[in-house]
Structure formats: C-alpha cells, structure tokens
Design a protein around this motif. Structure first.
Motif, PDB file in Angstrom:
ATOM      1  N   TRP A   1       0.821  -1.202   0.000  1.00  0.00           N
ATOM      2  CA  TRP A   1       0.000   0.000   0.000  1.00  0.00           C
ATOM      3  C   TRP A   1       0.864   1.265   0.000  1.00  0.00           C
ATOM      4  CZ3 TRP A   1       2.273   1.732   4.246  1.00  0.00           C
ATOM      5  CH2 TRP A   1       2.596   0.825   5.264  1.00  0.00           C
TER       6      TRP A   1
ATOM      7  N   GLN B   1      -9.748  -4.245  -0.262  1.00  0.00           N
ATOM      8  CA  GLN B   1      -9.248  -3.039  -0.922  1.00  0.00           C
ATOM      9  C   GLN B   1     -10.336  -2.224  -1.621  1.00  0.00           C
ATOM     10  OE1 GLN B   1      -6.328  -3.149  -3.957  1.00  0.00           O
ATOM     11  NE2 GLN B   1      -4.640  -2.793  -2.557  1.00  0.00           N
TER      12      GLN B   1
ATOM     13  N   PRO C   1     -10.257   1.887  -4.075  1.00  0.00           N
ATOM     14  CA  PRO C   1      -9.527   3.120  -4.366  1.00  0.00           C
ATOM     15  C   PRO C   1      -9.867   4.220  -3.365  1.00  0.00           C
ATOM     16  CG  PRO C   1     -11.330   2.805  -5.923  1.00  0.00           C
ATOM     17  CD  PRO C   1     -11.247   1.552  -5.109  1.00  0.00           C
TER      18      PRO C   1
ATOM     19  N   GLN D   1      -1.577   1.638  -7.199  1.00  0.00           N
ATOM     20  CA  GLN D   1      -2.112   0.343  -6.753  1.00  0.00           C
ATOM     21  C   GLN D   1      -0.889  -0.558  -6.545  1.00  0.00           C
ATOM     22  OE1 GLN D   1      -3.416  -2.309  -5.401  1.00  0.00           O
ATOM     23  NE2 GLN D   1      -5.372  -2.334  -6.503  1.00  0.00           N
TER      24      GLN D   1
ATOM     25  N   ASN E   1      -5.700  -4.848  -8.886  1.00  0.00           N
ATOM     26  CA  ASN E   1      -6.883  -4.513  -9.688  1.00  0.00           C
ATOM     27  C   ASN E   1      -7.659  -5.754 -10.098  1.00  0.00           C
ATOM     28  OD1 ASN E   1      -6.390  -1.807  -9.499  1.00  0.00           O
ATOM     29  ND2 ASN E   1      -6.199  -1.446 -11.700  1.00  0.00           N
TER      30      ASN E   1
ATOM     31  N   HIS F   1     -15.197   2.774  -9.787  1.00  0.00           N
ATOM     32  CA  HIS F   1     -14.828   3.437  -8.537  1.00  0.00           C
ATOM     33  C   HIS F   1     -15.880   3.175  -7.463  1.00  0.00           C
ATOM     34  CE1 HIS F   1     -14.419   6.968  -5.802  1.00  0.00           C
ATOM     35  NE2 HIS F   1     -13.148   6.652  -5.918  1.00  0.00           N
TER      36      HIS F   1
ATOM     37  N   THR G   1     -16.231  -0.801  -6.503  1.00  0.00           N
ATOM     38  CA  THR G   1     -15.149  -1.347  -5.674  1.00  0.00           C
ATOM     39  C   THR G   1     -15.166  -0.739  -4.276  1.00  0.00           C
ATOM     40  OG1 THR G   1     -13.618   0.251  -6.684  1.00  0.00           O
ATOM     41  CG2 THR G   1     -13.674  -1.978  -7.617  1.00  0.00           C
ATOM     42  N   GLN G   2     -15.515   0.539  -4.152  1.00  0.00           N
ATOM     43  CA  GLN G   2     -15.656   1.125  -2.820  1.00  0.00           C
ATOM     44  C   GLN G   2     -16.824   0.494  -2.065  1.00  0.00           C
ATOM     45  OE1 GLN G   2     -15.800   5.451  -2.769  1.00  0.00           O
ATOM     46  NE2 GLN G   2     -13.586   5.490  -2.442  1.00  0.00           N
TER      47      GLN G   2
ATOM     48  N   THR H   1      -4.785   3.133  -3.866  1.00  0.00           N
ATOM     49  CA  THR H   1      -5.808   2.102  -3.711  1.00  0.00           C
ATOM     50  C   THR H   1      -5.345   1.172  -2.594  1.00  0.00           C
ATOM     51  OG1 THR H   1      -6.468   2.218  -6.028  1.00  0.00           O
ATOM     52  CG2 THR H   1      -6.963   0.182  -4.847  1.00  0.00           C
TER      53      THR H   1
ATOM     54  N   ASP I   1      -8.878   7.881   3.560  1.00  0.00           N
ATOM     55  CA  ASP I   1      -7.780   7.971   2.597  1.00  0.00           C
ATOM     56  C   ASP I   1      -6.748   8.998   3.054  1.00  0.00           C
ATOM     57  OD1 ASP I   1      -8.513  10.557   1.649  1.00  0.00           O
ATOM     58  OD2 ASP I   1      -9.612   9.770  -0.068  1.00  0.00           O
TER      59      ASP I   1
ATOM     60  N   LYS J   1     -13.928   7.069   3.147  1.00  0.00           N
ATOM     61  CA  LYS J   1     -14.427   6.165   2.117  1.00  0.00           C
ATOM     62  C   LYS J   1     -15.717   5.522   2.621  1.00  0.00           C
ATOM     63  CE  LYS J   1     -10.991   3.528   0.451  1.00  0.00           C
ATOM     64  NZ  LYS J   1      -9.661   2.830   0.397  1.00  0.00           N
TER      65      LYS J   1
END
Length: 816
Positions: free
Chosen positions: A169, A515, A517, A543, A549, A570, A573-574, A610, A616, A622
C-alpha cells in the motif's frame, strides 16, 4: 534546572551528489524533516505522491546526505552540556566543530552526546552525515547473511521504518534526515536520566509506581518529590546508588475508560529532582496519567484458549483498526493531524488502534491524543513480514530501542499491550522461510519469546506482552489457528470472496481487510491521467498490491456486476469494500461468546493509493468508514445464519441492558408485506450477543430474487437478502431530492419512490472539502433519509446528480 535550547533552525542540506550537476551546493533545510521534503520545498524534485513521480525519486535514497547547522554557545565549566537527538533517520555520523561525536544506526532511538569539552564560545558547527540505507543494508547482508523478507529492501537488517522500502500500500521512498527535534541541554549537579511511571488500579485505589535513575556529579545529594491528586511523596537517594523506586496511592480516583464505556479523567503527575541541601529544583518530569487496569486473558476454555482484553475487570470485545504511519514522511504529521485522525476513528466507533510493526513508534502527541479520546492502543514492536538476525550489532540496537520506547510510552493509559511482531512467526511457519534459513541461523524468534518479554516484564510489569500477531500462544500449535490467540484472515481478499469470512470464528481477529480506491477528489488531486481509468498509468501506479486490480474485479463476482465505466468501477469497488468488512465484523460480533475482537486492516493511508484504508490519505472518509461506524455501533442489530436457520442477533457493548420489542417483516421490494412478527420485551444484557431465531415464514422466501427481511429493535434496523445483488431484482432507482440550509452546510433529503439499497451521497464529488454524516442507507418505497452535508459551497437539489453524486447499488445492477 536544566536549560534546553532547541536547535531546529538554521539548518542547510549539503547536496554533494556525484553526477547531479543540477543540484545546488546546499539548500535551506527544515529540522525536524528529511531529505525528500527539503528537496521538494526547494523545487528540486517533483512531488512523489503525484502521478508516477515516485520512480523519479529512487536516486534520493541511494545517496549520502549531510545536514549542517551553526549555533552559538557559551561554555560553562560548572555545567554538563549535551547534544540530544530525539530521532535520526537512520545511519548517521555526528560531528561537532570537525570532531566526530559518534555514529548511529537506529531510527527509533534517542541519542545523547556529552559536548561539555567540545563546545566553543561563540559559533559552533554541527554536521550530521547520513549514509544511504541501501549501502548500509548491503554491508549488513554481507555481515549477517541473507534473511527472507516479504518486501524489497534491507529493512529487516537495520532499525529503520520498514515500509520506507515499499509495501503493498506504500511507495518506495527511502528517507534520511533529522526526523525529530534536536537540542542542546545544559545541567549541573544532577538530572533525571530515566523515569519509569507505571499506573494501575489496586482495588478501589490508584497505584503509581515510580522508578527513576539519576545522573549526577560527584558529591551531589538529591531527592525526588512526587505529587499527584494532592498526594505527595519524598524519596531520598541512598548514598552510592543512583536509582530509586517508590509508590504513591491515590484513594478512589476516577477511573479511565475506553470511550464507549466512560470518561477519560487524567491526573497531572509531577516528579521533581531537588538538591537535598539547598532544595534547588534540578530537573522535573511532568505527565498526565490515568488509572485503569488491564490484563490479557489467554486461559484454556471449551473453545481452545481465550484472547480477551480485560479492562477495569470488564472482558471487552474490541472494535479496532490497524494504524500505519500517516505519512511517508512522518515529521510532516502534526499534533493536530494526529488528533483529527483519532477523532475520525472514534466517530467510526473504533475503540482500539493497533500501531503496526512495519512503521514507527509514534510520537508522544499520538498517544496523548489517544489518552484524551479514550482510544485504546495496541503497540507492535517494530518487526514485520520478515526474518531478523539476532546477532550483533542488531541485537543491542533492538534492546536499546525497546528500552527507549517502553520507558517513553508506558505512562499512557491508552496503551494496553505490547506485541512482539507482525506475521513473522506465521511467515516462518507457512511462507516458505524454513528451507531458506540455515540450520541454527537466527530469524527473530529469540526476540519474540525471550528478549522482548524479559525487557517488558522488567520495565513495564503492569501491562501485558504477547509474542506476535498472529500467534496461538505456543510454537506447538499453528500460529494462525482459529481456536487460540489472535488471527489474521488473508485468504479472503487474496484468494476467495468475502462470503468466506463466515468460515472462521477466531478468538480475536487482529487483521482482515478488503481493498478499494481512495475517494474521487483524492484521485483527481494526485493523478492527472486523461482519461482516468483503472489501468491508466497514474491510477495503476497507485495500486501497490500484487494483482490488486484483478482482485478488485474478482471480488465482485457473485455480488455485483462487473462495472463498465470508470465511475462505476470506482463506486462498485468502494461499495464492495464496505460490504465485505461490514459482513466480516457483523459475523464476528454475532459470535461474541467466542470472538473478542475485530481489528480491520487498515484505518489510514500514508499517500494517495488504492488500499485497504477506511480514511484515505487526504483524510476523506471512504464508504468503508461508514460501514465500520455502523458495524462497530456499540448496539448492533444484525441477521445471521445461526443454528441451521436465520436469527436476529442483538449485540450490546453498552453498560446498560438493552430491552425493546423486536419486530420485522418479509417484504417484496415494492414494499408489500408478505409475513411479519413481533417479539415483545426482549432483553439483551450488557456485553452480550443475544440470538432471536426468526420464524419460518419470515426466514423462508417465496421469490428469493425480489424479497427482503427487515428487522427493527428501537432505532436499529437490519436487512437480509436471500440472493446477492447480481441476482436481486433491484428496480431502476426513483427518488426525489430536496435541499435546505443547515448549520455548517445543507440538509439533503432523499425520498425513495422505489426500494433503494446502500444509498450513498459522494460528498467530495460536490466539494473536495465536503463531509457527509451518513452513507450506505437502505430505504423502502416511501421512506426518506436526510443527509447532513458540511460544505461552504452553495448547493441546490440540481447539483445532486443521480448516478454521480447520489449513488446506490440499484445504479450498478441496472447499468448493464
């Protein structure tokens, strides 16, 4: 009294770098700081956090650098003069007026040099030269031999922040510099060389144990005068001894509690060192302390062996998150930033931060903020994901580092455990290290099972020590067993979907994560790809996880459709990250009788990336942050598959029992009631998870793809779906939006015309500084929810763009 002159001004960085004719001879430097920050401030390197600029900065960590400062002094034959460095990063040579004072090789220690005979009247030149950590690492590898390390670089061969060399990370930004304050101290007669303060509860009283070591000139008599809460004690130093130990008892003090249980009263402790003849004040130690007891229960039981933190005699379930360095350049983290991050953790209902072993012992301001906030701290010793030599000189460095930091941090009531390492015993056992490490070769076990526990027992006997995370309490049992000790769950995310969390009921889970972004505004601030895509150069460079990914997309399988646009990628995935962690937490909390802690990986970020973080690097929440807030609510209502059926589980971490009617329905998504129930006057005791099996007509669907269970207990509500979103007939979202001014911003009222699942207002898409109070809201047709939005910008309902600013799972399901 000791005179302290800060030497944090007037520094220059000497840029004598072979082959770099574009650099000036020297530039202004900031102390505390590091080379990267000085080069950046003087516009000599691009910002490594932006785009792919990290790779253009590789050369910085491979060079030697020197810092120079000129300061005035007035030597006094009757005083001892010492240069004190609170932190040097890392391999340094210190020279005063051209004469070498000493050499250092540990970022995590304080150094003190007697310069009484070396100071000149008037101008003095101090030069600190830092050797490249890479060059030193190569030398140490030749000295020790190779030791396996899960990450590149020689971080396991020296005492430096391991994640400097890159992590899954974090970027590779190998720093050097005077990263903590430096000062000139002057004293005569005597000073407090070491002060160890331990506090606990003894029955209803508070007990303070003081152990002090004095440095004094020949023939000086001294005594200690300690005071707290109106209680005082005088201890004379015995002739021939420079150490003293005594206790103070504070009758019936107010008790310090984690924030979800009570208040955090702090008491000012003052310890004065005085001349025993003249009573002159020679030195003083001042600290705010709190009274609480802590123990770690690891007793055998019917499930294996416990791993339960008992605070003030109360066995707790800990709702935690892992903490990494909040910046790749730690000197940039201010006291205000610490306090803000910790307050964000508190608002997310986190009550424990685990300071992870690949970073640093944080500065005093971090632990002070945790003391004030009632935020418990688990502190790793700094060994992570690697094998470590136990030979000299590393062994002595480890011992000195541990002593420095245990003594410094032990007064803090927030600190509840010392942990030996992160994943190293697990790594030796399961990551293929055994055949690489030669017969009889050290790899760190002697630190975790011998040196560290002995040091902790001698220095800080009132606080528990545990050898590792994960660890099962003995080398005879798999270190990552469910039934013993603390566990890390990483097959979920790395190899399988988040539904597999339900396969585990650990005694305490100290790492698990998923994970996503960073927030959109953070991406736009740090990446300038045109267009932005998941695989555009800048986004992809930010990333760091292996096949990260691919895992993001694979993790959607069976839950959400594969997104076709950057906006949908975006959000999907969040959202998936938030759901995965909420799923895991609610499962573990529903098994409170067995499991006593869930510590999410991770709370914060050190740069825009990410990652597994909830907050963040810009401090933006997030969706995961809101999922943690909901799942860590001290009063949680969840629906779980227990005992062969579905059960509503009420989990109560409050000090009062929870008595309320439980009611619920099985509904079609259009709101039609298909079955309903009520359980009257149900009781959930404090510190309990109580199951309420759902009736068969509630738990059994007619049409699984278009029905939902909704259960209510006072103001808590839980949902259960019979199928995942990819198979759920979520309707096209229909809703109305109204905005009205409110304190600090606007109230945004959303009224659902159709069933809306996991409604999110993406505040940063309106204003990068905006903050919204809630997210992941599910509404039945006809229901409304008001989002409180903090923003200084003007706002109207037309700005709340559906599908961009206002999002829901319905968008994703109906996008294809």
């Amino acid at each position: 009294m000791i005179e302290k002159i800060e030497l944090n001004r007037g520094w220059t960085l000497i840029c004598n770098v072979a082959g770099r004719h574009d650099l000036p001879t020297e530039i202004p430097a900031k102390v505390p700081g590091c080379v990267h920050l000085d080069l950046l401030a003087n516009r000599l390197i691009p910002d490594p956090y932006l785009d792919v600029n990290e790779i253009t900065n590789d050369w910085v960590g491979k060079q030697d650098w020197s810092y120079r400062c000129v300061f005035d002094a007035s030597p006094d034959a009757g005083k001892v003069r010492e240069l004190v460095f609170d932190g040097l990063d890392t391999v340094a040579t210190i020279a005063l007026n051209g004469e070498e004072l000493g050499r250092t090789s540990n970022m995590h220690r304080t150094y003190r040099f007697d310069v009484s005979e070396r100071l000149k009247r008037g101008s003095n030149e101090l030069v600190v030269t830092f050797r490249s950590a890479y060059a030193y690492g190569a030398e140490m590898e030749a000295h020790y031999g190779y030791r396996p390390n899960n990450y590149p670089g020689p971080g396991n061969l020296m005492r430096k922040m391991a994640c400097n060399f890159g992590w899954d990370w974090g970027p590779t930004l190998v720093t050097a510099g005077v990263w903590k304050p430096v000062r000139l101290e002057s004293w005569n007669q005597a000073r407090l060389a070491e002060t160890r303060v331990s506090t606990t509860l003894a029955g209803g009283d508070g007990r303070v144990t003081v152990r002090a070591r004095i440095e004094r000139q020949d023939g000086v008599g001294a005594r200690l005068v300690a005071s707290i809460a109106g209680i005082s004690h005088v201890a004379e130093l015995v002739e021939g001894s420079d150490e003293v130990e005594f206790q103070l008892t504070v009758p019936a003090p107010q008790i310090w509690w984690p924030h979800h249980l009570g208040a955090q009263p702090l008491y000012a402790l003052r310890i004065e060192l005085r001349d025993s003849v003249s009573d002159d004040l020679l030195d003083a130690y001042v600290k705010e302390i709190g009274f609480r007891s802590v123990r770690l229960d690891t007793a055998p039981d019917e499930h294996g062996s416990a791993f339960t933190f008992v605070i003030n005699d109360v066995p707790l379930f800990l709702c935690g998150a892992n903490w990494i360095p909040d910046d790749c350049f730690p000197s940039r983290v201010t006291a205000e930033r610490y306090a803000s991050r910790i307050e964000e953790a508190k608002k997310a209902n986190v009550n424990l931060l685990r300071v992870w072993g690949g970073g640093i012992f944080e500065r005093d301001e971090f632990y002070e903020a945790c003391d004030r906030a009632g935020m418990l701290v688990w502190q790793d010793f700094l060994f992570a994901c690697a094998s470590y030599p136990e030979e000299e000189p590393l062994r002595s460095e480890v011992e000195a580092e541990v002593r420095d930091n245990v003594v410094r941090l032990m007064p803090h009531p927030s600190l509840i455990v010392w942990n030996g390492n992160n994943e190293n015993i697990w790594g030796f056992d399961e990551w293929g290290w055994r055949p690489i490490i030669k017969e009889g070769e050290s790899w760190g076990l002697g630190y975790y099972l011998d040196i560290l526990p002995k040091l902790c027992a001698g220095l800080d006997p009132d606080r528990p020590y545990y050898p590792g995370s994960p660890y099962s309490g003995t080398m005879e049992i798999d270190p990552n067993a469910d039934e013993h000790g603390c566990k890390h769950i990483w097959d979920v995310w790395n190899d399988v979907g988040y539904e597999v969390y339900r396969n585990y009921i650990p005694r305490f889970c100290s790492e698990f994560g998923w994970q996503a972004p960073p927030n959109w505004a953070t991406i736009e601030e740090s990446v300038h790809d045109a267009p932005l895509t998941p695989t555009s150069n800048g986004v992809f460079h930010h990333q760091k996880a292996t096949q990260g990914n691919d895992k993001l997309i694979r993790g959607l399988a069976g839950h959400l459709p594969v997104p076709q646009t950057m906006d949908d990628w975006h959000f999907a995935t969040q959202l998936n990250q938030a759901r995965a962690i909420r799923f895991a937490i609610e499962h573990m909390r529903s098994h409170r009788a067995v499991c006593k802690g869930a510590v999410v990986w991770q709370f914060n970020d050190c740069w825009p990336v990410t990652s597994w973080a909830a907050l963040d690097s810009a401090g933006r929440r997030k969706p995961l942050w809101y999922a943690m807030q909901q799942a860590f609510d001290p009063r949680l209502l969840t629906i779980q598959p227990h005992a062969g059926g579905l059960a509503a589980v009420a989990v109560n971490e409050r000090t009062l029992f929870w008595r309320a009617k439980i009611s619920g329905n099985r509904l079609r998504l259009d709101g039609t009631v298909l079955a309903e129930f009520e359980f009257w006057r149900q009781l959930c005791a404090r510190f309990e998870a109580k199951e309420f099996p759902l009736p068969a007509d509630i738990a059994t669907p007619g049409n699984a793809d278009s029905e939902v269970i909704v259960v209510q207990m006072l103001d808590r509500r839980a949902f259960h779906y019979f199928v995942e979103d990819v198979d759920l007939k979520l309707p096209q979202p229909k809703l109305s939006v109204e905005t009205s001014p409110s304190v600090g911003g606007y109230a945004v009222k959303v009224t659902a015309e159709t069933f809306l699942k996991d409604l999110c207002l993406m505040a940063d898409r309106l204003d990068p500084t905006a903050v919204v109070d809630s997210m992941l809201v599910t509404l039945l047709p006809g229901e409304s929810h008001v989002f409180q939005l903090q923003t200084a910008n003007p706002l109207s309902a037309g700005d709340i763009t559906i599908g961009i600013v206002l999002r829901s799972a319905n968008d994703l399901v109906n996008a294809n």
